[in-house]
Design a protein around this motif. Sequence first.
Motif, PDB file in Angstrom:
ATOM      1  N   ILE A   1      -4.059  15.433   4.780  1.00  0.00           N
ATOM      2  CA  ILE A   1      -3.569  14.716   3.598  1.00  0.00           C
ATOM      3  C   ILE A   1      -4.286  13.380   3.434  1.00  0.00           C
TER       4      ILE A   1
ATOM      5  N   GLN B   1      -1.170  10.565  -0.568  1.00  0.00           N
ATOM      6  CA  GLN B   1      -0.260  11.692  -0.345  1.00  0.00           C
ATOM      7  C   GLN B   1       0.681  11.370   0.814  1.00  0.00           C
TER       8      GLN B   1
ATOM      9  N   LEU C   1       4.590  11.387   0.625  1.00  0.00           N
ATOM     10  CA  LEU C   1       5.252  12.333   1.509  1.00  0.00           C
ATOM     11  C   LEU C   1       6.273  11.627   2.392  1.00  0.00           C
TER      12      LEU C   1
ATOM     13  N   LEU D   1       3.243  18.000  -4.369  1.00  0.00           N
ATOM     14  CA  LEU D   1       2.369  16.915  -3.947  1.00  0.00           C
ATOM     15  C   LEU D   1       1.056  17.417  -3.337  1.00  0.00           C
ATOM     16  N   LEU D   2       1.057  18.626  -2.813  1.00  0.00           N
ATOM     17  CA  LEU D   2      -0.080  19.154  -2.060  1.00  0.00           C
ATOM     18  C   LEU D   2      -1.041  19.932  -2.956  1.00  0.00           C
TER      19      LEU D   2
END
Length: 150
Positions: free
Chosen positions: A48, A52, A56, A123-124
């Motif tokens: 990441i 991110q 996260l 988010l990924l």
Amino acid sequence: MKNKGLKILLVASIALNLAFFSGFVIKKFMNRKTEPQSEIEAGINLNIHQNQKEMLDNIINRFRLQMIKSKQNILEKRIEIIEELSDPEVDFGLLRTRTQELNEYENQMNTTFVETLININNLLDEKQRLSFLLKLSQNWFFMKESASGN
């Protein structure tokens, strides 16, 4: 006779739930590592980016706070149920109501968990998402990695 059978059934159900919960807590504490892990690592290599990671961490911290509140509500409701069961004049209507409230708290906790997974998923990127979902599936369904690491 009907009330006695219901009382026995409810006591058995609560006892099994408490046993399961106790086993879960014991297993969780017995498997703890001494060194802290980052929130998302937990065996997942997502590669990441810093932005991110920050997002996260925020998602996971909010989730943890919500889980603390939910678990406290569930514990309090279970205590109320046990206290009602210990009363010689058990109010089965109140017992049903408290059981429904307990179920609502448990459903709310499950919904929060899934919503958190959706937020993480959004988010990924595609590759990160696949790695995350693979590891999640392995943990969720207690699947072991093969000798080849897959």
